[in-house]
Motif scaffolding. Structure first.
Motif, PDB file in Angstrom:
ATOM      1  N   ILE A 104      39.714  58.575   6.896  1.00 13.99           N
ATOM      2  CA  ILE A 104      38.375  58.362   7.449  1.00 13.99           C
ATOM      3  C   ILE A 104      37.341  58.534   6.340  1.00 13.99           C
ATOM      4  O   ILE A 104      37.387  59.509   5.593  1.00 13.99           O
ATOM      5  CB  ILE A 104      38.070  59.354   8.596  1.00 13.99           C
ATOM      6  CG1 ILE A 104      39.041  59.141   9.770  1.00 13.99           C
ATOM      7  CG2 ILE A 104      36.624  59.215   9.073  1.00 13.99           C
ATOM      8  CD1 ILE A 104      38.955  60.219  10.848  1.00 13.99           C
ATOM      9  N   VAL A 105      36.424  57.582   6.254  1.00  5.04           N
ATOM     10  CA  VAL A 105      35.225  57.737   5.429  1.00  5.04           C
ATOM     11  C   VAL A 105      34.055  57.949   6.374  1.00  5.04           C
ATOM     12  O   VAL A 105      33.873  57.182   7.328  1.00  5.04           O
ATOM     13  CB  VAL A 105      34.956  56.499   4.558  1.00  5.04           C
ATOM     14  CG1 VAL A 105      33.687  56.709   3.729  1.00  5.04           C
ATOM     15  CG2 VAL A 105      36.131  56.217   3.640  1.00  5.04           C
ATOM     16  N   MET A 106      33.267  58.982   6.118  1.00  4.85           N
ATOM     17  CA  MET A 106      32.166  59.303   7.021  1.00  4.85           C
ATOM     18  C   MET A 106      30.877  59.504   6.247  1.00  4.85           C
ATOM     19  O   MET A 106      30.859  60.123   5.180  1.00  4.85           O
ATOM     20  CB  MET A 106      32.485  60.577   7.815  1.00  4.85           C
ATOM     21  CG  MET A 106      31.386  61.012   8.768  1.00  4.85           C
ATOM     22  SD  MET A 106      31.889  62.470   9.732  1.00  4.85           S
ATOM     23  CE  MET A 106      30.345  62.870  10.556  1.00  4.85           C
ATOM     24  N   ARG A 107      29.801  58.942   6.782  1.00  6.96           N
ATOM     25  CA  ARG A 107      28.452  59.217   6.264  1.00  6.96           C
ATOM     26  C   ARG A 107      27.595  59.716   7.414  1.00  6.96           C
ATOM     27  O   ARG A 107      27.661  59.199   8.532  1.00  6.96           O
ATOM     28  CB  ARG A 107      27.817  57.964   5.662  1.00  6.96           C
ATOM     29  CG  ARG A 107      26.333  58.158   5.324  1.00  6.96           C
ATOM     30  CD  ARG A 107      25.727  56.993   4.592  1.00  6.96           C
ATOM     31  NE  ARG A 107      26.226  56.953   3.227  1.00  6.96           N
ATOM     32  CZ  ARG A 107      25.722  56.146   2.286  1.00  6.96           C
ATOM     33  NH1 ARG A 107      24.729  55.331   2.563  1.00  6.96           N
ATOM     34  NH2 ARG A 107      26.216  56.157   1.073  1.00  6.96           N
ATOM     35  N   HIS A 108      26.780  60.737   7.113  1.00  7.61           N
ATOM     36  CA  HIS A 108      25.919  61.320   8.144  1.00  7.61           C
ATOM     37  C   HIS A 108      24.659  61.849   7.477  1.00  7.61           C
ATOM     38  O   HIS A 108      24.678  62.271   6.316  1.00  7.61           O
ATOM     39  CB  HIS A 108      26.660  62.451   8.870  1.00  7.61           C
ATOM     40  CG  HIS A 108      26.068  62.818  10.194  1.00  7.61           C
ATOM     41  ND1 HIS A 108      24.948  63.614  10.297  1.00  7.61           N
ATOM     42  CD2 HIS A 108      26.439  62.507  11.472  1.00  7.61           C
ATOM     43  CE1 HIS A 108      24.660  63.776  11.588  1.00  7.61           C
ATOM     44  NE2 HIS A 108      25.548  63.114  12.318  1.00  7.61           N
ATOM     45  N   GLU A 109      23.562  61.829   8.221  1.00  7.32           N
ATOM     46  CA  GLU A 109      22.273  62.238   7.652  1.00  7.32           C
ATOM     47  C   GLU A 109      22.139  63.749   7.491  1.00  7.32           C
ATOM     48  O   GLU A 109      21.255  64.220   6.773  1.00  7.32           O
ATOM     49  CB  GLU A 109      21.127  61.722   8.534  1.00  7.32           C
ATOM     50  CG  GLU A 109      21.127  62.298   9.932  1.00  7.32           C
ATOM     51  CD  GLU A 109      20.054  61.701  10.819  1.00  7.32           C
ATOM     52  OE1 GLU A 109      19.906  62.189  11.962  1.00  7.32           O
ATOM     53  OE2 GLU A 109      19.374  60.760  10.386  1.00  7.32           O
ATOM     54  N   GLU A 110      23.014  64.515   8.129  1.00  3.97           N
ATOM     55  CA  GLU A 110      22.896  65.974   8.088  1.00  3.97           C
ATOM     56  C   GLU A 110      23.807  66.568   7.017  1.00  3.97           C
ATOM     57  O   GLU A 110      25.014  66.319   7.001  1.00  3.97           O
ATOM     58  CB  GLU A 110      23.263  66.569   9.451  1.00  3.97           C
ATOM     59  CG  GLU A 110      23.101  68.083   9.526  1.00  3.97           C
ATOM     60  CD  GLU A 110      23.464  68.624  10.892  1.00  3.97           C
ATOM     61  OE1 GLU A 110      23.702  69.846  10.995  1.00  3.97           O
ATOM     62  OE2 GLU A 110      23.530  67.837  11.852  1.00  3.97           O
ATOM     63  N   ALA A 111      23.236  67.355   6.114  1.00  2.91           N
ATOM     64  CA  ALA A 111      24.014  68.008   5.066  1.00  2.91           C
ATOM     65  C   ALA A 111      25.068  68.919   5.685  1.00  2.91           C
ATOM     66  O   ALA A 111      24.785  69.681   6.609  1.00  2.91           O
ATOM     67  CB  ALA A 111      23.101  68.816   4.146  1.00  2.91           C
ATOM     68  N   GLY A 112      26.301  68.828   5.194  1.00  2.00           N
ATOM     69  CA  GLY A 112      27.383  69.666   5.683  1.00  2.00           C
ATOM     70  C   GLY A 112      28.101  69.117   6.905  1.00  2.00           C
ATOM     71  O   GLY A 112      29.120  69.677   7.329  1.00  2.00           O
ATOM     72  N   SER A 113      27.610  68.016   7.456  1.00  2.00           N
ATOM     73  CA  SER A 113      28.197  67.479   8.689  1.00  2.00           C
ATOM     74  C   SER A 113      29.609  66.948   8.479  1.00  2.00           C
ATOM     75  O   SER A 113      30.464  67.060   9.366  1.00  2.00           O
ATOM     76  CB  SER A 113      27.304  66.373   9.254  1.00  2.00           C
ATOM     77  OG  SER A 113      27.113  65.353   8.281  1.00  2.00           O
ATOM     78  N   VAL A 114      29.872  66.359   7.307  1.00  2.00           N
ATOM     79  CA  VAL A 114      31.199  65.790   7.066  1.00  2.00           C
ATOM     80  C   VAL A 114      32.234  66.900   6.956  1.00  2.00           C
ATOM     81  O   VAL A 114      33.358  66.773   7.452  1.00  2.00           O
ATOM     82  CB  VAL A 114      31.190  64.899   5.808  1.00  2.00           C
ATOM     83  CG1 VAL A 114      32.572  64.300   5.574  1.00  2.00           C
ATOM     84  CG2 VAL A 114      30.156  63.781   5.962  1.00  2.00           C
ATOM     85  N   ALA A 115      31.864  68.007   6.325  1.00  2.00           N
ATOM     86  CA  ALA A 115      32.782  69.146   6.238  1.00  2.00           C
ATOM     87  C   ALA A 115      33.089  69.704   7.626  1.00  2.00           C
ATOM     88  O   ALA A 115      34.227  70.068   7.923  1.00  2.00           O
ATOM     89  CB  ALA A 115      32.177  70.228   5.348  1.00  2.00           C
ATOM     90  N   GLY A 116      32.076  69.748   8.473  1.00  2.00           N
ATOM     91  CA  GLY A 116      32.304  70.205   9.838  1.00  2.00           C
ATOM     92  C   GLY A 116      33.238  69.287  10.600  1.00  2.00           C
ATOM     93  O   GLY A 116      34.102  69.732  11.354  1.00  2.00           O
ATOM     94  N   PHE A 117      33.085  67.990  10.395  1.00  2.00           N
ATOM     95  CA  PHE A 117      33.959  67.004  11.015  1.00  2.00           C
ATOM     96  C   PHE A 117      35.394  67.176  10.517  1.00  2.00           C
ATOM     97  O   PHE A 117      36.350  67.130  11.296  1.00  2.00           O
ATOM     98  CB  PHE A 117      33.431  65.611  10.677  1.00  2.00           C
ATOM     99  CG  PHE A 117      34.153  64.474  11.326  1.00  2.00           C
ATOM    100  CD1 PHE A 117      33.749  63.985  12.556  1.00  2.00           C
ATOM    101  CD2 PHE A 117      35.225  63.858  10.699  1.00  2.00           C
ATOM    102  CE1 PHE A 117      34.401  62.920  13.158  1.00  2.00           C
ATOM    103  CE2 PHE A 117      35.890  62.802  11.291  1.00  2.00           C
ATOM    104  CZ  PHE A 117      35.471  62.330  12.526  1.00  2.00           C
ATOM    105  N   ALA A 118      35.543  67.390   9.216  1.00  2.00           N
ATOM    106  CA  ALA A 118      36.871  67.506   8.611  1.00  2.00           C
ATOM    107  C   ALA A 118      37.646  68.697   9.165  1.00  2.00           C
ATOM    108  O   ALA A 118      38.882  68.676   9.221  1.00  2.00           O
ATOM    109  CB  ALA A 118      36.755  67.624   7.096  1.00  2.00           C
ATOM    110  N   ALA A 119      36.931  69.734   9.591  1.00  2.00           N
ATOM    111  CA  ALA A 119      37.604  70.927  10.124  1.00  2.00           C
ATOM    112  C   ALA A 119      38.413  70.620  11.372  1.00  2.00           C
ATOM    113  O   ALA A 119      39.329  71.371  11.721  1.00  2.00           O
ATOM    114  CB  ALA A 119      36.566  72.009  10.415  1.00  2.00           C
ATOM    115  N   HIS A 120      38.097  69.512  12.048  1.00  2.00           N
ATOM    116  CA  HIS A 120      38.794  69.161  13.289  1.00  2.00           C
ATOM    117  C   HIS A 120      39.658  67.916  13.136  1.00  2.00           C
ATOM    118  O   HIS A 120      40.246  67.456  14.122  1.00  2.00           O
ATOM    119  CB  HIS A 120      37.778  68.940  14.402  1.00  2.00           C
ATOM    120  CG  HIS A 120      36.904  70.128  14.652  1.00  2.00           C
ATOM    121  ND1 HIS A 120      37.340  71.243  15.326  1.00  2.00           N
ATOM    122  CD2 HIS A 120      35.615  70.381  14.295  1.00  2.00           C
ATOM    123  CE1 HIS A 120      36.363  72.136  15.382  1.00  2.00           C
ATOM    124  NE2 HIS A 120      35.315  71.641  14.771  1.00  2.00           N
TER     125      HIS A 120
END
Length: 315
Positions: A104-120
């Protein structure tokens, strides 16, 4: 049509499962990625247009913030490698998407959001840009261009001009280039857009020479690389603050007259008005080459990262 499949077991393997920020990347990782990118690049010059290195793999691109270059280059990279694409622009869950894709490649406007997504997530996640925080794959693209144009990644004087406070491309570039010895950083910005104190201190603590200025003309003759960043209106909560700094720097032909003949000018694109179009045809301008090379770096990254995630990750 010629199809090529490389030996996936070359090298020691990447040190990370998810690519979330530039601090996770080692010089060995960079060497593996750029070496494979160079192989793809050379093969493309010989006319190869399709590879099989990600055959049967699926890449999901989740872009909750608008993108053209990053999204399209990742999608084109996966298709060139023989894989497939599924794409979503609506909010979804990591576990659900993990069941549909192998990476998965993910882009999001919120800093740290991709790391939070990766945790799940149960498959490898690549950060395609999270707010003003990081853009590690763009930094890999940048390093590939620097290596091709300068022949090395060490002992360079690198100027970064524009928005150093909010530019995720600048943050990731500085982090990765700090891994190499004897690099010197000249940070050129309006006082209100300077690099954060914590980030600057981290560079100093590992032995990097760091200089701050708001005068590009004064330092340009010292630079081997000039990395230009745009001032991004979307990062500002106060419109007046943006208006005060948006035109602080505009690179023109006259400014480059004092630069070294072999200095290179880079930009992640798109630009607004920070590089005048009169610069485009100068030999120092490498930003269009930089953009065209992105696909080979992202092909290399996908090919190497696929070993960290199983096909058919679903339940």
């Amino acid at each position: 049509m010629q199809l090529i499949k490389h030996n996936d077991k070359n090298g020691a393997g990447l040190s990370f499962r998810h690519l979330l920020d530039s601090g996770e990347v080692t010089t060995n990782d960079i060497t593996q990625i750029l070496t494979l990118a160079g192989r793809y690049h050379q093969e493309a010059r010989r006319g190869v247009r399709r590879w099989q290195d990600c055959q049967d793999y699926i890449l999901a691109t989740l872009f909750f913030e608008p993108s053209t270059r990053t999204r399209f280059s990742f999608e084109a990279a996966m298709l060139r490698l023989g894989g497939q694409i599924i794409s979503l622009e609506l909010a979804d869950t990591a576990r659900m998407v993990s069941g549909y894709a192998d990476m998965i490649v993910m882009r999001h406007e919120e800093a740290g959001s991709v790391a939070g997504f990766a945790a799940h997530a149960r498959v490898p996640i690549i950060n395609g840009g999270d707010g003003s925080n990081e853009h590690p794959t763009q930094a890999l693209v940048d390093l590939y261009t620097i290596q091709l144009e300068k022949g090395r990644l060490d002992n360079l004087t690198i100027g970064v001009v524009g928005d150093l406070k909010y530019s995720r491309t600048a943050h990731s570039l500085l982090n990765m280039m700090s891994l190499y010895p004897d690099n010197r950083f000249v940070l050129i910005s309006h006082p209100s857009l300077r690099l954060g104190q914590a980030e600057k201190q981290a560079l100093v603590e590992i032995g990097c020479m760091v200089m701050e200025t708001d005068d590009l003309a004064h330092v340009i003759r010292e630079l081997d690389v000039l990395y230009v960043t745009r001032v991004q209106e979307e990062r500002f909560t106060n419109p007046k603050e943006y208006q005060a700094v948006k035109d602080a720097f505009c690179l023109r032909r006259g400014t480059l007259a004092a630069a070294k003949p072999d200095m290179i000018v880079m930009h992640a694109l798109p630009r607004v008005n920070e590089i005048n179009t009169e610069v485009d045809n100068l030999p120092q301008a490498k930003y269009f080459d930089q953009a065209s090379r992105a696909i080979f770096v992202r092909m290399a990254l996908l090919s190497l990262m696929k070993e960290h995630g199983p096909i058919a990750a679903a339940g």
